[in-house]
Design a protein around this motif. Structure first.
Motif, PDB file in Angstrom:
ATOM      1  N   PHE A  69      -0.823  19.670  -5.140  1.00 13.90           N
ATOM      2  CA  PHE A  69      -0.245  20.986  -4.884  1.00 13.90           C
ATOM      3  C   PHE A  69      -1.278  21.880  -4.203  1.00 13.90           C
ATOM      4  N   GLY A  70      -0.852  22.575  -3.162  1.00 13.57           N
ATOM      5  CA  GLY A  70      -1.719  23.516  -2.464  1.00 13.57           C
ATOM      6  C   GLY A  70      -0.982  24.811  -2.214  1.00 13.57           C
ATOM      7  N   THR A  71      -1.649  25.928  -2.441  1.00 11.55           N
ATOM      8  CA  THR A  71      -1.005  27.227  -2.282  1.00 11.55           C
ATOM      9  C   THR A  71      -1.082  27.700  -0.829  1.00 11.55           C
TER      10      THR A  71
ATOM     11  N   ARG B 232       0.844  -1.195   0.000  1.00 10.03           N
ATOM     12  CA  ARG B 232       0.000   0.000   0.000  1.00 10.03           C
ATOM     13  C   ARG B 232       0.881   1.247   0.000  1.00 10.03           C
ATOM     14  N   ARG B 233       0.569   2.165  -0.873  1.00  5.20           N
ATOM     15  CA  ARG B 233       1.358   3.391  -0.964  1.00  5.20           C
ATOM     16  C   ARG B 233       1.064   4.295   0.224  1.00  5.20           C
ATOM     17  N   SER B 234       2.059   5.050   0.623  1.00  2.00           N
ATOM     18  CA  SER B 234       1.871   5.983   1.728  1.00  2.00           C
ATOM     19  C   SER B 234       0.919   7.097   1.307  1.00  2.00           C
ATOM     20  N   ALA B 235       0.472   7.873   2.287  1.00  4.97           N
ATOM     21  CA  ALA B 235      -0.524   8.911   2.037  1.00  4.97           C
ATOM     22  C   ALA B 235      -0.020   9.917   1.007  1.00  4.97           C
ATOM     23  N   THR B 236      -0.959  10.471   0.243  1.00  8.28           N
ATOM     24  CA  THR B 236      -0.640  11.476  -0.763  1.00  8.28           C
ATOM     25  C   THR B 236      -0.057  12.718  -0.092  1.00  8.28           C
ATOM     26  N   LEU B 237       1.046  13.220  -0.656  1.00  9.95           N
ATOM     27  CA  LEU B 237       1.741  14.373  -0.089  1.00  9.95           C
ATOM     28  C   LEU B 237       1.122  15.681  -0.566  1.00  9.95           C
ATOM     29  N   ILE B 238       1.292  16.725   0.237  1.00 10.96           N
ATOM     30  CA  ILE B 238       0.867  18.070  -0.145  1.00 10.96           C
ATOM     31  C   ILE B 238       2.107  18.911  -0.374  1.00 10.96           C
ATOM     32  N   CYS B 239       2.208  19.437  -1.601  1.00 11.36           N
ATOM     33  CA  CYS B 239       3.380  20.237  -1.983  1.00 11.36           C
ATOM     34  C   CYS B 239       2.959  21.697  -2.155  1.00 11.36           C
ATOM     35  N   ALA B 240       3.703  22.607  -1.557  1.00  9.05           N
ATOM     36  CA  ALA B 240       3.415  24.041  -1.670  1.00  9.05           C
ATOM     37  C   ALA B 240       4.350  24.687  -2.687  1.00  9.05           C
ATOM     38  N   PRO B 241       3.838  25.269  -3.779  1.00 11.63           N
ATOM     39  CA  PRO B 241       4.700  25.989  -4.727  1.00 11.63           C
ATOM     40  C   PRO B 241       5.223  27.277  -4.102  1.00 11.63           C
ATOM     41  N   ILE B 242       6.520  27.503  -4.221  1.00  9.69           N
ATOM     42  CA  ILE B 242       7.152  28.720  -3.698  1.00  9.69           C
ATOM     43  C   ILE B 242       7.618  29.538  -4.902  1.00  9.69           C
ATOM     44  N   MET B 243       6.984  30.706  -5.117  1.00  7.08           N
ATOM     45  CA  MET B 243       7.206  31.444  -6.363  1.00  7.08           C
ATOM     46  C   MET B 243       7.648  32.886  -6.123  1.00  7.08           C
ATOM     47  N   ALA B 244       8.346  33.141  -5.034  1.00 13.65           N
ATOM     48  CA  ALA B 244       8.804  34.497  -4.736  1.00 13.65           C
ATOM     49  C   ALA B 244       9.902  34.909  -5.713  1.00 13.65           C
ATOM     50  N   ASP B 245      10.171  36.228  -5.787  1.00 12.50           N
ATOM     51  CA  ASP B 245      11.146  36.707  -6.760  1.00 12.50           C
ATOM     52  C   ASP B 245      12.547  36.891  -6.177  1.00 12.50           C
ATOM     53  N   SER B 246      12.741  36.503  -4.902  1.00 10.65           N
ATOM     54  CA  SER B 246      14.075  36.562  -4.312  1.00 10.65           C
ATOM     55  C   SER B 246      14.261  35.374  -3.379  1.00 10.65           C
TER      56      SER B 246
END
Length: 535
Positions: A224-226, A20-34
């Motif tokens: 993906f979650g913001t 059985r696969r582990s739980a689905t992960l939540i990834c946060a996109p990081i899109m800052a300019d610095s």
């Protein structure tokens, strides 16, 4: 149209060994300019509940590849996924390809947990890092389709092509032209689990939202979650807060039953808050989602498995949905509209019913009784009153039928007079155009019920009737509950009428739906508390 067979059994186990696969992960996109801003955002992502961060290097205005990549890895409080998306794949980078891929290789060597490389260059890149890749780093090979979601056959071929590159993880992101497109991604996700290569299958756009929630049921590797609403790296991304706390993402698994609100528009609906909180409070293994549906018949035909166990139905599908059911409650058949569909577990047939009129009529009666202080509690205070219904759609029919059953005299007002006339003839009442309401006052003490979307967010300045005309009404009800107090209700109260908010109808109609969905008593106090706190 492909006909998906979304079986729970197929999504429960993966890999040749049946692990059985582990739980689905939540990834946060990081899109800052610095880089400095990115470090701050990574901390916020962890606090929000993310499992890892996607560092979008293509959003940085200027950065020193060696020093800054190391800084981002060293200072991240979460595992890191590095993406350096070129413009030809929907990203921001428009420079030299070799330099771009060199940066991704550097990130890998410096300790990145994941790197994302596009299918178009994946084979060359993976060949170039042969024997150089640290064991802990996983290569995601991705393909993005911003035009459509291809057929199941084409998607299957795409998965095979990505797997052939030597990818550690397959990522496919397509675009939803219709919510039924998502079923093809679910089908591919489930069927792809016979291999040992994890898959990320997401569908962009509001119609694809369920792909980002139900991937936890159908075996997707991550979603993906913001951090902030609107700060998305692809269309249709929900916030981490909504993923975790609105949809109870951590509790979703292969056996979770799916429910939802079918409508267009639908994103404003608070039904998911209500039902998901209710499911959690009684320990019911279900999730309730927003379903932006264009064609209700096509939707119900596509999502026909036992996994999809029941639906609420709102504007504009209440009448069309009735025709899709195998059996319809006699009251709903008389109304000509339903707001709830149950899939019977024994034979999978669809049963339609209407709980709108129960909630609304009860709330209106309670409002009148409270003002009358009458001892005749067994009689309806609606008996003999002139009851004006604005709108001739599903909700309008429900209110007109319910009031008629209580002994009211019915008037139907609608933008299209012909629709009003048709309903009035059916139920035994009068018909008006909405434009005639301002001069319609044959008697005092009337009841007014707005069942249209006039005054609903964001058009909160609209009202179906002028303030001076409201003086003839003893009570005004508005089915709109976003906002709770509409312009119509505010002006009615100022004119001396009793007002009843659409939230009262909303709560009342939800009680029976919840009990039909779960077979358990509705947590009524919790429902009222949730609605009041979310107003």
């Amino acid at each position: 149209m492909d006909s998906p067979n979304l079986t729970v059994a197929a999504s429960a186990e993966v890999g040749g060994g049946g692990l059985r696969r582990s739980a689905t992960l939540i990834c946060a996109p990081i899109m800052a300019d610095s880089v400095a801003k990115m470090v701050v955002e990574m901390g916020r992502a962890k606090a929000a509940g993310a499992d890892l961060v996607e560092i979008r290097l293509d959003h940085l205005k200027v950065f020193d590849s060696s020093g800054d990549v190391k800084t981002l890895i060293d200072q991240s409080p979460l595992p890191t996924l590095f993406t350096y998306r070129p413009k030809w794949e929907g990203g921001q980078y428009d420079g030299d390809e070799k330099s771009r891929l060199d940066v991704l290789q550097l990130a890998m060597e410096l300790g990145a947990d994941y790197i994302d490389v596009e299918l178009q260059v994946a084979q060359e890149f993976i060949d170039s890092i042969h024997d150089k890749k640290p064991e802990k780093c996983k290569v995601i090979v991705s393909s993005h389709n911003y035009q459509e979601t291809p057929s199941v056959e084409a998607l299957g071929n795409l998965v095979a092509t990505i797997q052939a590159t030597g990818a550690d993880i397959v990522k496919i992101a397509t675009t939803a032209l219709d919510i039924t497109d998502v079923a093809r991604i679910f089908q591919i996700t489930v069927h792809s689990q016979v291999s040992n290569v994890p898959i990320i299958g997401l569908v962009m756009g509001e119609r694809g939202l369920i792909s980002r929630i139900l991937c936890a049921k159908f075996g997707g590797y991550l979603t993906f979650g913001t951090i902030d609403s609107g700060a998305v790296s692809a269309p249709g991304q929900p916030t981490i807060k909504d993923i975790l706390h609105l949809y109870n993402f951590r509790q979703i698994g292969p056996d979770t039953k799916v429910f939802g609100i079918i409508g267009k528009p639908v994103g404003h609906s608070k039904s998911p808050i209500l039902h998901n909180e209710g499911f959690k409070s009684v320990g019911f293994n279900g999730v309730y989602v927003h379903l932006l549906v264009d064609d209700v018949a096509n939707f119900l035909k596509t999502y026909s498995s036992a996994d999809f166990a029941g639906f609420s139905v709102t504007i504009p599908h209440k009448e069309a949905a009735l025709k899709c059911c195998d059996e319809v409650d006699p009251v709903a058949k008389s109304i000509g509209a339903i707001n709830c569909i149950i899939r019977r577990p024994n034979d999978g047939k669809l049963y339609g019913l209407n709980t709108d009129y129960i909630g609304a009529i009860s709330a209106i009666e309670d409002g009148l009784r409270g003002s009358l202080n009458s001892s005749h509690v067994t009689d309806s205070p609606l008996a003999g009153r002139l009851f004006v219904v604005i709108g001739a759609g599903g909700a309008g029919k429900a209110l007109a039928y319910g009031a008629k059953q209580k002994g009211s005299r019915i008037v139907i007002a609608n933008r299209t007079y012909e629709r009003a006339r048709e309903l009035a003839d059916t139920i035994g009442g009068e018909a008006l155009s909405i434009s005639d309401l301002d001069k319609f006052h044959p008697e005092d003490g009337m009841i007014l019920a707005n069942t249209t979307s006039i005054g609903m967010h964001p058009k909160v300045d609209e009202t179906p009737i002028s303030k001076h005309a409201l003086r003839s009404y003893a009570l005004v009800f508005d089915a709109v509950y976003t906002p709770k107090i509409t312009r119509l209700l505010r002006e009615a109260e100022e004119s001396g009428a009793i007002v009843v908010s659409g939230s009262e109808m909303f709560i009342g109609q939800a009680y029976e739906q919840f009990e039909r969905f779960t077979g358990l008593p509705a947590p009524k106090e919790l429902f009222r508390k949730v609605v009041e706190s979310s107003s």
